[in-house]
Design an enzyme around this catalytic site. Structure first.
Site, PDB file in Angstrom:
ATOM      1  N   HIS A   1       0.848  -1.126   0.009  1.00 49.49           N
ATOM      2  CA  HIS A   1      -0.010   0.064   0.205  1.00 49.49           C
ATOM      3  C   HIS A   1       0.792   1.298   0.005  1.00 49.49           C
ATOM      4  O   HIS A   1       1.959   1.403   0.832  1.00 49.49           O
ATOM      5  CB  HIS A   1      -0.861   0.053   1.243  1.00 49.49           C
ATOM      6  CG  HIS A   1      -1.922   1.206   1.351  1.00 49.49           C
ATOM      7  ND1 HIS A   1      -2.696   1.240   0.365  1.00 49.49           N
ATOM      8  CD2 HIS A   1      -1.745   2.208   2.212  1.00 49.49           C
ATOM      9  CE1 HIS A   1      -3.422   2.636   0.973  1.00 49.49           C
ATOM     10  NE2 HIS A   1      -2.950   3.149   2.052  1.00 49.49           N
TER      11      HIS A   1
ATOM     12  N   LYS B   1      -1.846  10.733   1.193  1.00 48.33           N
ATOM     13  CA  LYS B   1      -0.882  10.441   0.211  1.00 48.33           C
ATOM     14  C   LYS B   1      -1.549  10.727  -1.213  1.00 48.33           C
ATOM     15  O   LYS B   1      -0.699  11.282  -2.148  1.00 48.33           O
ATOM     16  CB  LYS B   1      -0.591   8.751   0.172  1.00 48.33           C
ATOM     17  CG  LYS B   1      -0.057   8.304   1.530  1.00 48.33           C
ATOM     18  CD  LYS B   1       0.290   6.925   1.571  1.00 48.33           C
ATOM     19  CE  LYS B   1      -0.984   5.925   1.524  1.00 48.33           C
ATOM     20  NZ  LYS B   1      -1.862   6.075   2.659  1.00 48.33           N
TER      21      LYS B   1
ATOM     22  N   ASP C   1      -2.280   3.857  -4.460  1.00 51.45           N
ATOM     23  CA  ASP C   1      -2.970   2.617  -3.420  1.00 51.45           C
ATOM     24  C   ASP C   1      -2.150   1.308  -3.418  1.00 51.45           C
ATOM     25  O   ASP C   1      -1.589   1.247  -2.321  1.00 51.45           O
ATOM     26  CB  ASP C   1      -4.475   2.419  -3.958  1.00 51.45           C
ATOM     27  CG  ASP C   1      -4.978   1.621  -2.993  1.00 51.45           C
ATOM     28  OD1 ASP C   1      -5.026   1.813  -1.615  1.00 51.45           O
ATOM     29  OD2 ASP C   1      -5.623   0.471  -3.215  1.00 51.45           O
TER      30      ASP C   1
ATOM     31  N   ARG D   1      15.551  16.878  13.344  1.00 52.47           N
ATOM     32  CA  ARG D   1      15.163  18.217  12.672  1.00 52.47           C
ATOM     33  C   ARG D   1      16.509  18.559  11.784  1.00 52.47           C
ATOM     34  O   ARG D   1      16.595  19.673  11.037  1.00 52.47           O
ATOM     35  CB  ARG D   1      15.101  19.056  13.868  1.00 52.47           C
ATOM     36  CG  ARG D   1      14.073  19.073  14.965  1.00 52.47           C
ATOM     37  CD  ARG D   1      14.064  19.825  16.214  1.00 52.47           C
ATOM     38  NE  ARG D   1      14.305  21.273  15.940  1.00 52.47           N
ATOM     39  CZ  ARG D   1      13.063  22.078  15.855  1.00 52.47           C
ATOM     40  NH1 ARG D   1      11.924  21.670  16.239  1.00 52.47           N
ATOM     41  NH2 ARG D   1      13.422  23.493  15.698  1.00 52.47           N
TER      42      ARG D   1
END
Length: 320
Positions: free
Chosen positions: A142, A163, A181, A247
């Site tokens: 997926h 997505k 998908d 970060r």
């Protein structure tokens, strides 16, 4: 038990535009199960140890010239040594004229005989590349696969993470969709993964509230692509205030897909974040890293902290 993949001889004939000289049965019923190719030089002398009959056999000037200089008895024995092992198929290259004795021998031993006008070495390279792709180990997972600035980006995450919406925005910004998908991933080599969409859902995108759309028809042929190498993985997840996110980008994260390590990163989702811009920036940054430049390392060096050692770790991109 490992899955066994095959490609029909019919598909190979169509892809390489081969001329059929002789087939013992329908080409769609003949299965090729290995990407290895053979040139039967030494086998024609009678040495058949380690011969793999599953391989397609390629013959050019050398092999035909070798048999041409044999007597009739020697030639019949040589063809018996070789064709008696029932190789998957024989292909004559360079558009060479095939002697009748060779055609008769293929009929006798029921070995498919094909012909191409291509020269031997280029044809060998082309058929090996095609077979490696067709017979590659594969999984279907997926996610969404898009091409962004030439980088194949696999976007994963829970259902509803955004997505498909990110993919549509990327298409509008000039990038291309490969799969939505379900992404079929093939291991082409020890370092290369190729992704594509299952044929029955190719070019379709599901958008909640709108439904199914055909990206090719709405945005044009330039918005889609059949397949793309997977260069990086971006995992989308809901923002977790208790989790420490990277970060600086000093540490190297990888996703292990079919034994291939692919650069990966986790992007937390919050309202207002432009996922398309983030994916674009990540793709360009990944390309820079492949070209030898790492902005985070450069910053650390300029701050006098060049002794920092980045950590390598693998992430589970399908944990949800």
């Amino acid at each position: 038990m490992a899955a066994e993949y095959f490609v029909t001889l019919e598909k190979i004939i169509e892809f390489h535009k081969l001329e059929v000289v002789y087939l013992p049965k329908d080409a769609g019923e003949i299965k090729i199960k290995t990407a290895e190719i053979n040139r039967p030089g030494i086998v024609l002398t009678g040495y058949t140890d380690y011969f793999d009959p599953l391989r397609i056999q390629i013959l050019g000037w050398t092999e035909l010239g070798f048999m041409l200089n044999m007597s009739d008895d020697e030639r019949n024995k040589a063809l018996g040594y070789w064709l008696g092992l029932k190789p998957a198929a024989a292909v004559i290259t360079r558009g060479l004229e095939i002697p009748e004795y060779f055609i008769d021998a293929c009929r006798k031993y029921e070995v498919p005989l094909l012909k191409t006008d291509e020269e031997t070495s280029p044809f060998l390279a082309a058929i090996i590349e095609n077979l490696n792709k067709e017979l590659a180990p594969r999984i279907t997972r997926h996610g969404v696969l898009v091409e962004v600035y030439g980088e194949g980006v696999l976007i994963t995450g829970e259902s509803g993470a955004g997505k498909s919406e990110a993919a549509i925005e990327l298409i509008k910004r000039g990038h291309r969709l490969i799969a939505d998908d379900a992404v079929e991933i093939r291991k082409i080599s020890d370092k290369t993964l190729m992704g594509n969409s299952p044929s029955n859902i190719r070019h379709f995108v599901e958008l909640r509230g709108i439904g199914i759309i055909d990206a090719r028809r709405i945005f044009g042929m330039g918005a889609v692509k059949l397949s793309e190498k997977i260069d990086m993985v971006i995992q989308l997840e809901a923002w977790d205030s208790t989790k420490a996110y990277d970060r600086l980008g000093l540490d190297n994260e990888y996703a292990n897909i079919l034994g291939v390590r692919v650069p990966a990163m986790t992007v937390p989702i919050t309202p207002g974040r432009n996922l398309a811009v983030i994916v674009e920036t990540a793709a360009m940054n990944n390309r820079q890293k492949k070209m030898g430049y790492n902005a985070a390392k450069d910053l650390m060096i300029s701050l006098g902290m060049e002794d920092i050692n980045p950590e390598d770790r693998e992430v589970d991109i399908w944990q949800n």
